[in-house]
Motif scaffolding. Structure first.
Motif, PDB file in Angstrom:
ATOM      1  N   VAL A   1       0.675  -1.167   0.026  1.00  0.00           N
ATOM      2  CA  VAL A   1       0.098  -0.054  -0.181  1.00  0.00           C
ATOM      3  C   VAL A   1       1.008   0.936  -0.382  1.00  0.00           C
ATOM      4  N   GLY A   2       0.635   2.840  -0.586  1.00  0.00           N
ATOM      5  CA  GLY A   2       1.175   3.259  -0.490  1.00  0.00           C
ATOM      6  C   GLY A   2       0.361   4.590  -1.504  1.00  0.00           C
ATOM      7  N   ILE A   3       0.945   5.454  -1.957  1.00  0.00           N
ATOM      8  CA  ILE A   3       0.452   6.398  -3.252  1.00  0.00           C
ATOM      9  C   ILE A   3      -0.322   5.761  -4.912  1.00  0.00           C
ATOM     10  N   ARG A   4       0.243   4.318  -4.577  1.00  0.00           N
ATOM     11  CA  ARG A   4      -0.324   3.400  -5.840  1.00  0.00           C
ATOM     12  C   ARG A   4      -0.421   2.444  -4.720  1.00  0.00           C
ATOM     13  N   TRP A   5      -1.380   1.091  -5.022  1.00  0.00           N
ATOM     14  CA  TRP A   5      -0.939  -0.315  -4.500  1.00  0.00           C
ATOM     15  C   TRP A   5      -0.401  -1.186  -5.712  1.00  0.00           C
TER      16      TRP A   5
ATOM     17  N   ASN B   1       2.996  -8.032  -8.136  1.00  0.00           N
ATOM     18  CA  ASN B   1       3.311  -7.478  -8.655  1.00  0.00           C
ATOM     19  C   ASN B   1       2.866  -5.914 -10.394  1.00  0.00           C
ATOM     20  N   VAL B   2       1.302  -6.372  -9.720  1.00  0.00           N
ATOM     21  CA  VAL B   2       0.917  -5.227 -10.839  1.00  0.00           C
ATOM     22  C   VAL B   2       0.666  -3.729  -9.727  1.00  0.00           C
ATOM     23  N   PHE B   3       0.885  -2.462 -10.501  1.00  0.00           N
ATOM     24  CA  PHE B   3       0.270  -1.281  -9.846  1.00  0.00           C
ATOM     25  C   PHE B   3      -0.881  -1.427  -9.752  1.00  0.00           C
ATOM     26  N   TYR B   4      -1.766   0.058  -8.998  1.00  0.00           N
ATOM     27  CA  TYR B   4      -3.328   0.106  -9.147  1.00  0.00           C
ATOM     28  C   TYR B   4      -2.881   1.098  -8.251  1.00  0.00           C
ATOM     29  N   GLU B   5      -4.737   2.388  -9.534  1.00  0.00           N
ATOM     30  CA  GLU B   5      -4.652   2.778  -8.775  1.00  0.00           C
ATOM     31  C   GLU B   5      -4.742   3.582  -7.702  1.00  0.00           C
ATOM     32  N   ASN B   6      -4.474   4.485  -6.150  1.00  0.00           N
ATOM     33  CA  ASN B   6      -5.335   4.579  -5.377  1.00  0.00           C
ATOM     34  C   ASN B   6      -6.744   5.704  -5.820  1.00  0.00           C
ATOM     35  N   ASP B   7      -7.431   4.014  -5.679  1.00  0.00           N
ATOM     36  CA  ASP B   7      -9.312   4.852  -6.125  1.00  0.00           C
ATOM     37  C   ASP B   7      -9.835   4.999  -5.210  1.00  0.00           C
ATOM     38  N   SER B   8     -10.267   6.927  -4.517  1.00  0.00           N
ATOM     39  CA  SER B   8     -11.538   6.040  -3.733  1.00  0.00           C
ATOM     40  C   SER B   8     -12.808   5.725  -4.307  1.00  0.00           C
ATOM     41  N   ASP B   9     -13.315   5.440  -5.392  1.00  0.00           N
ATOM     42  CA  ASP B   9     -14.498   4.927  -5.627  1.00  0.00           C
ATOM     43  C   ASP B   9     -14.251   3.894  -5.242  1.00  0.00           C
ATOM     44  N   THR B  10     -15.762   3.332  -5.043  1.00  0.00           N
ATOM     45  CA  THR B  10     -16.092   2.340  -3.975  1.00  0.00           C
ATOM     46  C   THR B  10     -16.664   1.283  -4.949  1.00  0.00           C
ATOM     47  N   GLU B  11     -17.163   1.597  -6.365  1.00  0.00           N
ATOM     48  CA  GLU B  11     -17.676   0.447  -6.397  1.00  0.00           C
ATOM     49  C   GLU B  11     -16.435   0.425  -7.716  1.00  0.00           C
ATOM     50  N   LYS B  12     -15.455   0.650  -7.833  1.00  0.00           N
ATOM     51  CA  LYS B  12     -14.207   0.240  -8.363  1.00  0.00           C
ATOM     52  C   LYS B  12     -13.014  -0.519  -6.892  1.00  0.00           C
ATOM     53  N   TYR B  13     -12.615  -0.203  -5.967  1.00  0.00           N
ATOM     54  CA  TYR B  13     -12.320  -0.640  -5.016  1.00  0.00           C
ATOM     55  C   TYR B  13     -12.616  -2.342  -4.747  1.00  0.00           C
ATOM     56  N   THR B  14     -13.666  -2.332  -4.903  1.00  0.00           N
ATOM     57  CA  THR B  14     -14.604  -4.022  -4.875  1.00  0.00           C
ATOM     58  C   THR B  14     -14.338  -4.410  -5.935  1.00  0.00           C
ATOM     59  N   THR B  15     -13.363  -4.259  -6.544  1.00  0.00           N
ATOM     60  CA  THR B  15     -13.110  -5.118  -8.386  1.00  0.00           C
ATOM     61  C   THR B  15     -11.222  -5.019  -8.267  1.00  0.00           C
ATOM     62  N   LEU B  16     -11.193  -4.758  -7.391  1.00  0.00           N
ATOM     63  CA  LEU B  16      -9.515  -5.038  -7.137  1.00  0.00           C
ATOM     64  C   LEU B  16      -9.454  -6.426  -6.879  1.00  0.00           C
ATOM     65  N   PRO B  17      -8.277  -7.089  -7.062  1.00  0.00           N
ATOM     66  CA  PRO B  17      -7.859  -8.359  -6.979  1.00  0.00           C
ATOM     67  C   PRO B  17      -8.019  -8.860  -5.389  1.00  0.00           C
ATOM     68  N   TRP B  18      -7.278  -8.422  -4.339  1.00  0.00           N
ATOM     69  CA  TRP B  18      -7.304  -8.226  -3.302  1.00  0.00           C
ATOM     70  C   TRP B  18      -8.185  -7.711  -2.246  1.00  0.00           C
ATOM     71  N   GLU B  19      -9.675  -7.345  -2.953  1.00  0.00           N
ATOM     72  CA  GLU B  19     -11.368  -7.071  -2.355  1.00  0.00           C
ATOM     73  C   GLU B  19     -11.519  -8.512  -2.571  1.00  0.00           C
TER      74      GLU B  19
END
Length: 145
Positions: free
Chosen positions: A100-104, A108-126
């Motif tokens: 975790v940090g400015i980007r997740w 080994n794949v980077f993801y933008e730190n987006d506060s959009d709940t709908e997008k966040y719930t689809t992230l692989p760790w979630e």
């Protein structure tokens, strides 16, 4: 796992939550050995029972600090699911799969730190945390379903 109850519950504006907080402390003590069989979380993780002032947030993790916060205003069933979910995130960080940090960074794949709940719930760790939470909760807490 070190479990603490917030001062605001012990002595402050949230004293009315003391019974719920104490009940959760009791049950975590009973279930902790079982949780360890399923989740390889950091041995020094701190579980803080405290009101969370964000709408509809049942719990949250400060992954860099091995700290999890659980809001006792929710049902015991929801609190248990949230503890499992946040411990899975703790495991993901400790296994260096999630950074975790400015980007997740996940596997080994980077993801933008987006506060959009709908997008966040689809992230692989979630997705992984939700899937495993359902399985673990069913195995350990089946009677609360």
């Amino acid at each position: 796992m070190n479990v603490t109850i917030a001062t605001s519950i012990k002595h402050g504006n949230y004293k009315h939550l003391q019974d719920r907080a104490n009940r959760l402390v009791h049950f975590v003590g009973i279930w902790e050995a079982k949780l360890k069989q399923y989740i390889n979380y950091h041995p020094d993780v701190e579980l803080s029972i405290c009101p969370i002032r964000k709408a509809e947030i049942t719990g949250q993790a400060n992954l860099g600090a091995n700290k999890i916060e659980i809001d006792p205003r929710y049902t015991l069933r929801q609190q248990c699911k949230t503890i499992i979910h946040e411990l899975i995130h703790n495991e993901q960080v400790n296994q260096h799969r999630l950074e975790v940090g400015i980007r997740w960074k996940w596997d080994n794949v980077f993801y933008e730190n987006d506060s959009d709940t709908e997008k966040y719930t689809t992230l692989p760790w979630e997705v992984e945390a939700r899937t495993r939470t359902k399985e673990i909760f069913s195995d350990i807490f089946g009677s609360l379903n």
